[in-house]
Design a protein around this motif. Structure first.
Motif, PDB file in Angstrom:
ATOM      1  N   ALA A  25       0.893  -1.061  -0.061  1.00 13.91           N
ATOM      2  CA  ALA A  25      -0.064  -0.002  -0.079  1.00 13.91           C
ATOM      3  C   ALA A  25       0.719   1.294  -0.096  1.00 13.91           C
ATOM      4  O   ALA A  25       0.688   2.223  -0.822  1.00 13.91           O
ATOM      5  CB  ALA A  25      -1.127   0.146   1.366  1.00 13.91           C
ATOM      6  N   TYR A  29       1.315   3.673  -3.293  1.00 18.09           N
ATOM      7  CA  TYR A  29       0.891   5.116  -3.013  1.00 18.09           C
ATOM      8  C   TYR A  29       2.129   6.067  -3.327  1.00 18.09           C
ATOM      9  O   TYR A  29       1.870   6.919  -4.205  1.00 18.09           O
ATOM     10  CB  TYR A  29       0.360   5.376  -1.754  1.00 18.09           C
ATOM     11  N   VAL A  37      -4.376  12.071  -6.144  1.00 18.87           N
ATOM     12  CA  VAL A  37      -4.536  11.268  -4.920  1.00 18.87           C
ATOM     13  C   VAL A  37      -5.435  10.010  -4.825  1.00 18.87           C
ATOM     14  O   VAL A  37      -5.385   8.978  -4.134  1.00 18.87           O
ATOM     15  CB  VAL A  37      -4.838  12.147  -3.615  1.00 18.87           C
ATOM     16  N   VAL A  38      -6.701  10.395  -5.538  1.00 16.36           N
ATOM     17  CA  VAL A  38      -7.652   9.435  -5.333  1.00 16.36           C
ATOM     18  C   VAL A  38      -7.204   8.106  -6.156  1.00 16.36           C
ATOM     19  O   VAL A  38      -7.454   6.955  -5.737  1.00 16.36           O
ATOM     20  CB  VAL A  38      -8.938   9.856  -6.109  1.00 16.36           C
ATOM     21  N   ARG A  40      -4.003   7.158  -6.794  1.00 14.25           N
ATOM     22  CA  ARG A  40      -2.939   6.622  -5.948  1.00 14.25           C
ATOM     23  C   ARG A  40      -3.869   5.685  -4.674  1.00 14.25           C
ATOM     24  O   ARG A  40      -2.991   4.430  -4.583  1.00 14.25           O
ATOM     25  CB  ARG A  40      -2.246   7.667  -5.282  1.00 14.25           C
ATOM     26  N   ALA A  41      -4.511   6.128  -4.327  1.00 12.92           N
ATOM     27  CA  ALA A  41      -5.151   5.425  -3.045  1.00 12.92           C
ATOM     28  C   ALA A  41      -5.936   4.080  -3.662  1.00 12.92           C
ATOM     29  O   ALA A  41      -5.980   3.091  -3.116  1.00 12.92           O
ATOM     30  CB  ALA A  41      -6.178   6.262  -2.567  1.00 12.92           C
ATOM     31  N   LEU A  42      -6.684   4.455  -4.866  1.00 15.58           N
ATOM     32  CA  LEU A  42      -7.381   3.299  -5.300  1.00 15.58           C
ATOM     33  C   LEU A  42      -6.211   2.067  -6.044  1.00 15.58           C
ATOM     34  O   LEU A  42      -6.597   0.963  -5.713  1.00 15.58           O
ATOM     35  CB  LEU A  42      -8.030   3.536  -6.829  1.00 15.58           C
ATOM     36  N   ALA A  44      -3.326   1.678  -4.514  1.00 16.37           N
ATOM     37  CA  ALA A  44      -2.997   0.992  -3.230  1.00 16.37           C
ATOM     38  C   ALA A  44      -3.763  -0.077  -2.747  1.00 16.37           C
ATOM     39  O   ALA A  44      -3.505  -1.291  -2.293  1.00 16.37           O
ATOM     40  CB  ALA A  44      -2.524   2.155  -2.163  1.00 16.37           C
ATOM     41  N   LEU A  45      -5.228   0.316  -2.634  1.00 13.80           N
ATOM     42  CA  LEU A  45      -6.052  -0.771  -2.229  1.00 13.80           C
ATOM     43  C   LEU A  45      -6.393  -1.786  -3.174  1.00 13.80           C
ATOM     44  O   LEU A  45      -6.409  -2.956  -2.719  1.00 13.80           O
ATOM     45  CB  LEU A  45      -7.486   0.195  -2.087  1.00 13.80           C
TER      46      LEU A  45
END
Length: 122
Positions: A25, A29, A37-38, A40-42, A44-45
């Motif tokens: 994660a 990221y 950012v969204v 990158r977060a997606l 990572a998840l």
């Protein structure tokens, strides 16, 4: 004494499996700092979710798919190697090196104790 060492190493193994998910994660990221950012977060998840599914199906001690040692070794290498690589690429080379060293030492100790093999069930 052997039981204590084995138990300690197996507990460390579990913690390393969880650390690999965190490293996936954090590393994924940080790997694309210019991306939104969204996104990158997606990413990572999604990588963590994929790793959990692959590990649970092919690498966990009580996995449902037991007919392929190559998959067992390959999934572990893919997830742990990917976690270390992404952590380094994501801007944390010192953490990646340390995590990689602990992973290799733990695997070597468990192998020497006969606890690292696709045939082992816990």
């Amino acid at each position: 004494m052997r039981k204590v060492v084995t138990g300690t190493q197996l507990m460390l193994r579990l913690l390393l499996e969880l650390a690999a998910l965190v490293a996936l994660a954090v590393g994924s990221y940080g790997a694309w700092p210019d991306a939104p950012v969204v996104l990158r977060a997606l990413i990572a998840l999604a990588l963590v979710a994929l790793a959990v599914v692959l590990w649970g199906r092919y690498a966990a001690p009580r996995r449902p798919v037991r007919d392929s040692a190559a998959l067992w070794y390959g999934v572990q290498l893919l997830i742990w190697g990917g976690a270390v690589a992404l952590l380094a690429f994501g801007g944390h080379p010192g953490w990646a090196f340390g995590l990689g060293v602990v992973m290799v030492v733990n695997t070597a100790v468990l192998w020497s104790l006969g606890q690292w093999s696709p045939a082992v069930e816990h």
